[in-house]
Design a protein around this motif. Structure first.
Motif, PDB file in Angstrom:
ATOM      1  N   LEU A   1      74.880  59.115  18.351  1.00  0.00           N
ATOM      2  CA  LEU A   1      74.493  57.747  18.327  1.00  0.00           C
ATOM      3  C   LEU A   1      72.878  57.587  18.592  1.00  0.00           C
ATOM      4  O   LEU A   1      72.188  56.714  18.340  1.00  0.00           O
ATOM      5  N   HIS A   2      72.478  58.459  19.708  1.00  0.00           N
ATOM      6  CA  HIS A   2      71.114  58.606  20.029  1.00  0.00           C
ATOM      7  C   HIS A   2      70.004  58.518  18.715  1.00  0.00           C
ATOM      8  O   HIS A   2      69.071  58.475  18.661  1.00  0.00           O
ATOM      9  N   GLY A   3      70.555  59.308  17.698  1.00  0.00           N
ATOM     10  CA  GLY A   3      70.000  59.299  16.390  1.00  0.00           C
ATOM     11  C   GLY A   3      70.322  58.301  15.372  1.00  0.00           C
ATOM     12  O   GLY A   3      69.382  57.991  14.557  1.00  0.00           O
TER      13      GLY A   3
ATOM     14  N   PHE B   1      70.454  52.535  27.285  1.00  0.00           N
ATOM     15  CA  PHE B   1      71.454  51.784  27.167  1.00  0.00           C
ATOM     16  C   PHE B   1      72.327  52.726  26.534  1.00  0.00           C
ATOM     17  O   PHE B   1      73.665  52.454  26.589  1.00  0.00           O
ATOM     18  N   ILE B   2      72.103  53.479  25.542  1.00  0.00           N
ATOM     19  CA  ILE B   2      73.099  54.224  24.815  1.00  0.00           C
ATOM     20  C   ILE B   2      73.777  55.366  25.742  1.00  0.00           C
ATOM     21  O   ILE B   2      73.045  56.067  26.499  1.00  0.00           O
TER      22      ILE B   2
ATOM     23  N   SER C   1      77.788  52.258  24.276  1.00  0.00           N
ATOM     24  CA  SER C   1      77.760  52.202  25.736  1.00  0.00           C
ATOM     25  C   SER C   1      78.374  53.533  26.434  1.00  0.00           C
ATOM     26  O   SER C   1      77.816  53.858  27.482  1.00  0.00           O
ATOM     27  N   THR C   2      79.358  54.115  25.734  1.00  0.00           N
ATOM     28  CA  THR C   2      79.865  55.441  26.126  1.00  0.00           C
ATOM     29  C   THR C   2      79.005  56.648  25.419  1.00  0.00           C
ATOM     30  O   THR C   2      79.214  57.705  25.580  1.00  0.00           O
ATOM     31  N   ASN C   3      78.341  56.046  24.384  1.00  0.00           N
ATOM     32  CA  ASN C   3      77.539  57.305  23.613  1.00  0.00           C
ATOM     33  C   ASN C   3      78.606  58.261  22.940  1.00  0.00           C
ATOM     34  O   ASN C   3      78.713  59.335  23.068  1.00  0.00           O
TER      35      ASN C   3
END
Ligand code: FAD
Ligand code: 2HG
Ligand code: ZN
Length: 479
Positions: free
Chosen positions: A174-176, A210-211, A160-162
């Protein structure tokens, strides 16, 4: 609270009544509905003790269905909520501002499956990061992220905070690494995006919304994440540099010479070492005789013990010969290595022991990254202690300003200067911690008005009554 917001409570939200509490008990049972004052007090205040809400209710769902029922009810009743993970966030995003109902994910901490061929972990959002690390390491894998808060933060909070952290330079964002998510929307709709595929180009990739959305668009309930293989050889060096330019050149040299085994490049100035030595128990200064102003922690991770060690030793030697490094040591065992890491990871913990701390988390081109630390020292003089550290390999500075207590004069010397300066460099006012309550009204320093408008449209589409984490992330004026 001590970091009082100037935003008024939105009167569109209902106030909690005893019927609400009774309803929550029917879906969660008595144990899932916490009204105990001491437990609520803990959940109302953030990790720094800086942001304090006045919630009277903490809910502890055990399943996605329970989260869905809670949100569906709150949406109909116009009860505002704040999703909470490990409550280690540093921007006041994880605690209520007024009387929002706290939805803690702590009860959803099950590992669902682990694919030990492809290294894919699927689990609930409330799993503590360190527990996941321990679990996957037994299977020969590691989590793609690591951070000082690992013992408390949840994977759902990380997503939630990436969260960036200490492995970003090697394994990326984290997107990856996040392959799939299950999210509950504000009206209770369960959005199943929990795939475990590496490649899937069927329409818009909604999980990315959402990330990093800090609980403002939905509650993350399940996650699948790609975990890299655990490699057998890790080495850690602790180095000192006499000037900032040398740190920069050392980064480039490390990228060139250590190449694929480089797994961390962390930076701290002398003030950080000083603070760590004063406030962290049981740590030793690796370079006690050093008079240098700057320190760098370099970690390598690879598959060949003798080759990796030789490579790092040769790098250290050549960096000393060419004058980039003033002094340095390579950890000889695990306890020395963890001592090096403890200093770097412990700076946050030490920073809250002084009194008041103003934290800024900036992305700035590496060449300019330390300028703001020096400018801040000039502006504040003896009124405060200014620390610069962070993930230099990612262009991410943590600027921490310590003083004995929070006061408006000190704040006025720091803000808006720090935001204006960062914006002028086309940097980001939040590299990794998010906007939360602290920076919701500051988003325009890093985002164009059209982008903020589109974000507001997405927020309205997904949460039309604006019950999810109010007063956070987006400025009130666009909602
Ligand atoms: P919380 O603090 O509980 O929540 C953070 C935000 O996410 C809030 O807005 C909350 O509403 C939302 N949220 C939490 N769970 C959910 C969910 N399941 N669904 C929807 N929304 C949710 N951050 C970094 O990026 N890199 C670092 O290196 C780093 N190091 C840190 C070191 C220390 C010692 C500390 C105290 C903090 C550090 N942080 C770092 C900041 C923080 O730990 C991270 O942002 C972390 O990812 C937050 O996780 P959490 O579970 O504690 O979330
Ligand atoms: C870190 O890298 C964290 O240590 C925390 O992101 C930074 O406390 C801070 O300012
Ligand atoms: Zn950080």
């Amino acid at each position: 609270g001590s970091a009082a917001t100037h935003i008024q409570r939105n009167p569109a939200y209902s106030e909690l009544n005893s019927d609400d509490v009774s309803y929550f008990k029917t879906i969660l049972g008595n144990n899932g509905v916490v009204q105990d004052e001491d437990r609520i007090a803990v959940a109302n205040v953030d990790w720094m003790g800086k942001y304090r809400g006045a919630s009277q209710l903490l809910l502890l769902p055990k399943s996605t269905v329970e989260v869905s029922k809670i949100l569906s009810y709150c949406n109909t009743r116009r009860l505002a909520v704040v999703p909470q993970g490990g409550n280690t966030g540093l921007v006041g995003g994880s605690v209520p501002v007024y009387d929002e109902v706290i939805i803690s994910l702590a009860g959803m901490d099950k590992i669902i499956s682990f694919d030990n061929v492809n290294g894919i972990l699927t689990c609930e959002a409330g799993c503590v990061l360190e527990n996941l690390s321990t679990f996957v390491e037994k299977e020969g894998f590691i989590m793609p992220l690591d951070l000082g808060a690992k013992g408390s933060c949840h994977i759902g909070g990380n997503i939630s905070t990436n969260a960036g952290g200490l492995r970003f330079i090697r394994y990326g964002s984290l997107h990856g690494n996040v392959l799939g998510l299950e999210v509950v929307l504000a009206d209770g709709t369960v959005l199943d995006m929990l795939t475990t595929l590496r490649k899937d180009n069927t329409g818009y990739d909604l999980k990315h919304l959402f990330i990093g959305s800090e609980g403002s668009l939905g509650v993350v309930t399940k996650i699948s994440v790609l975990t890299p293989a655990k490699l057998p050889s890790t080495n850690v060096a602790f180095l000192s540099c006499n000037d900032y330019t040398s740190c920069q050149k050392l980064l480039l040299a490390a990228r060139r010479n250590l190449g694929e085994i480089l797994s961390a490049f962390e930076f701290m100035d002398h003030n950080c070492i000083d603070l760590a030595m004063r406030h962290l128990e049981g740590v030793q200064n690796p370079l006690p005789a050093s008079q240098s102003k700057f320190y760098v922690l370099i970690e390598t991770t690879g598959s060949d013990e003798s080759y990796d060690k030789t490579k790092l030793e040769a790098f250290l030697l050549s960096s000393m010969e060419n004058g980039l490094v003033a002094d340095g040591v390579i950890a000889q065992d695990i306890s020395q290595a963890s001592n090096f890491w403890r200093i770097r990871e412990g700076i946050s913990e030490a920073s809250v022991k002084v009194g008041a701390v103003y934290k800024y988390d900036l992305s700035i081109p590496v060449e300019k990254l330390y300028d703001i630390v020096e400018e801040m020292r000039c502006r504040l003089g003896n009124n405060a202690e200014v620390l610069g550290y962070g993930h230099l390999g990612d262009g991410n500075l943590h600027l921490n300003i310590l003083s004995s207590k929070y006061d408006d004069n000190t704040l006025a010397q720091i803000e808006p200067f720090v935001y204006e300066w960062t914006s002028a460099q086309r940097g980001s006012i939040s590299a990794e911690h998010g906007l939360g309550l602290m920076k919701a009204e500051k988003i325009h320093y890093s985002k164009a008005p059209e982008a903020v408008q589109l974000m507001a449209s997405i927020k309205k589409l997904l949460d039309s009554n604006s019950i999810l984490n109010p007063y956070k992330v987006l400025p009130q004026s666009v909602l």
